[in-house]
Design a protein around this motif. Structure first.
Motif, PDB file in Angstrom:
ATOM      1  N   ARG A  25       0.817  -1.209   0.000  1.00  0.00           N
ATOM      2  CA  ARG A  25       0.000   0.000   0.000  1.00  0.00           C
ATOM      3  C   ARG A  25       0.855   1.265   0.000  1.00  0.00           C
ATOM      4  O   ARG A  25       0.486   2.280   0.574  1.00  0.00           O
ATOM      5  CB  ARG A  25      -0.937  -0.014   1.193  1.00  0.00           C
ATOM      6  N   GLY A  26       2.017   1.207  -0.643  1.00  0.00           N
ATOM      7  CA  GLY A  26       2.851   2.391  -0.813  1.00  0.00           C
ATOM      8  C   GLY A  26       4.111   2.423   0.018  1.00  0.00           C
ATOM      9  O   GLY A  26       4.910   3.341  -0.123  1.00  0.00           O
ATOM     10  N   GLY A  27       4.330   1.438   0.864  1.00  0.00           N
ATOM     11  CA  GLY A  27       5.480   1.457   1.757  1.00  0.00           C
ATOM     12  C   GLY A  27       6.759   0.903   1.183  1.00  0.00           C
ATOM     13  O   GLY A  27       7.705   0.638   1.919  1.00  0.00           O
ATOM     14  N   GLU A  28       6.822   0.746  -0.130  1.00  0.00           N
ATOM     15  CA  GLU A  28       8.035   0.226  -0.752  1.00  0.00           C
ATOM     16  C   GLU A  28       8.204   0.821  -2.142  1.00  0.00           C
ATOM     17  O   GLU A  28       7.309   0.719  -2.977  1.00  0.00           O
ATOM     18  CB  GLU A  28       7.941  -1.297  -0.841  1.00  0.00           C
ATOM     19  N   ALA A  29       9.352   1.488  -2.359  1.00  0.00           N
ATOM     20  CA  ALA A  29       9.672   2.067  -3.666  1.00  0.00           C
ATOM     21  C   ALA A  29      11.152   2.416  -3.703  1.00  0.00           C
ATOM     22  O   ALA A  29      11.757   2.660  -2.667  1.00  0.00           O
ATOM     23  CB  ALA A  29       8.835   3.316  -3.934  1.00  0.00           C
ATOM     24  N   ASP A  30      11.715   2.437  -4.899  1.00  0.00           N
ATOM     25  CA  ASP A  30      13.104   2.841  -5.085  1.00  0.00           C
ATOM     26  C   ASP A  30      13.112   4.259  -5.628  1.00  0.00           C
ATOM     27  O   ASP A  30      12.811   4.485  -6.799  1.00  0.00           O
ATOM     28  CB  ASP A  30      13.819   1.886  -6.043  1.00  0.00           C
ATOM     29  N   LEU A  31      13.439   5.210  -4.785  1.00  0.00           N
ATOM     30  CA  LEU A  31      13.462   6.625  -5.160  1.00  0.00           C
ATOM     31  C   LEU A  31      14.813   7.206  -4.766  1.00  0.00           C
ATOM     32  O   LEU A  31      14.929   8.059  -3.905  1.00  0.00           O
ATOM     33  CB  LEU A  31      12.334   7.375  -4.456  1.00  0.00           C
ATOM     34  N   SER A  32      15.856   6.728  -5.426  1.00  0.00           N
ATOM     35  CA  SER A  32      17.212   7.067  -5.014  1.00  0.00           C
ATOM     36  C   SER A  32      17.703   8.423  -5.514  1.00  0.00           C
ATOM     37  O   SER A  32      18.702   8.932  -5.013  1.00  0.00           O
ATOM     38  CB  SER A  32      18.183   5.977  -5.463  1.00  0.00           C
ATOM     39  N   SER A  33      17.002   9.022  -6.485  1.00  0.00           N
ATOM     40  CA  SER A  33      17.475  10.324  -6.977  1.00  0.00           C
ATOM     41  C   SER A  33      16.374  11.066  -7.721  1.00  0.00           C
ATOM     42  O   SER A  33      15.399  10.480  -8.177  1.00  0.00           O
ATOM     43  CB  SER A  33      18.671  10.142  -7.914  1.00  0.00           C
ATOM     44  N   GLY A  34      16.559  12.374  -7.837  1.00  0.00           N
ATOM     45  CA  GLY A  34      15.715  13.205  -8.674  1.00  0.00           C
ATOM     46  C   GLY A  34      14.322  13.497  -8.153  1.00  0.00           C
ATOM     47  O   GLY A  34      13.471  13.966  -8.893  1.00  0.00           O
ATOM     48  N   VAL A  35      14.047  13.281  -6.873  1.00  0.00           N
ATOM     49  CA  VAL A  35      12.710  13.516  -6.328  1.00  0.00           C
ATOM     50  C   VAL A  35      12.588  14.969  -5.881  1.00  0.00           C
ATOM     51  O   VAL A  35      13.397  15.455  -5.091  1.00  0.00           O
ATOM     52  CB  VAL A  35      12.413  12.567  -5.153  1.00  0.00           C
TER      53      VAL A  35
END
Length: 173
Positions: free
Chosen positions: A103-113
């Motif tokens: 439900r949204g608790g896992e993602a790879d957002l390592s750059s550019g956010v």
């Protein structure tokens, strides 16, 4: 912002919360007596960003209250919780997410956010290149490409030209 608990930042830099104990009303496990810059509660957890760039979260452990798997010790510029997950954007352009993986608790957002937020069961981040990425429960907005094969899901092209995004509550609840 309140979910099933609320939090208020006071003018001296402290914060107080109230509401259902399990989902954010009980702050006994976190230090909110000083240095709190911003704070907010989702439906099952709350998060506070401190003046020193760290963040703390509390509430239901499976929905964002347990931060043991993420590093919130420095560089946090914004953070928020939704229904079942939380997200923190860091000064280096990365973001960390935690909570219920489905439900949204896992993602790879390592750059550019540039910015990110979570709704009831899905999250969305706007990237510095004006694209956006969504993740979480597919029928709640976590699948902008429409790969869920659910007949009533509207899809959208969020690969370019995005300047802001919002996540909300699941309309089918």
């Amino acid at each position: 912002m309140c979910g099933r608990a609320c939090v208020a930042v006071k003018n001296a830099g402290s914060a107080v919360a109230w509401g259902e104990a399990l989902v954010g009303g009980d702050t006994s496990g976190v230090h909110l007596a000083s240095g709190v810059a911003t704070a907010m509660c989702g439906d099952h957890a709350c998060v506070a960003v401190k003046d020193d760039g760290s963040a703390v979260a509390w509430g239901h452990p499976q929905a964002g209250g347990d931060t043991s798997g993420v590093d919130l010790s420095s560089g946090v510029v914004s953070a928020m919780c939704g229904g079942y997950a939380c997200v923190a954007v860091k000064a280096d352009g990365s973001a960390v997410v935690w909570g219920d993986p489905a439900r949204g608790g896992e993602a790879d957002l390592s750059s550019g956010v540039a910015t990110a937020m979570c709704g009831w069961e899905a999250c969305v981040a706007v990237k510095e290149d004006n694209s956006a990425v969504a993740w979480g429960y597919k029928s709640a907005g976590g699948d902008a490409a429409g790969t869920s094969m659910l007949p009533d899901i509207i899809t959208a092209d969020i690969t370019s030209g995005v300047i802001a995004a919002a996540a909300g509550e699941d309309a089918k609840r």
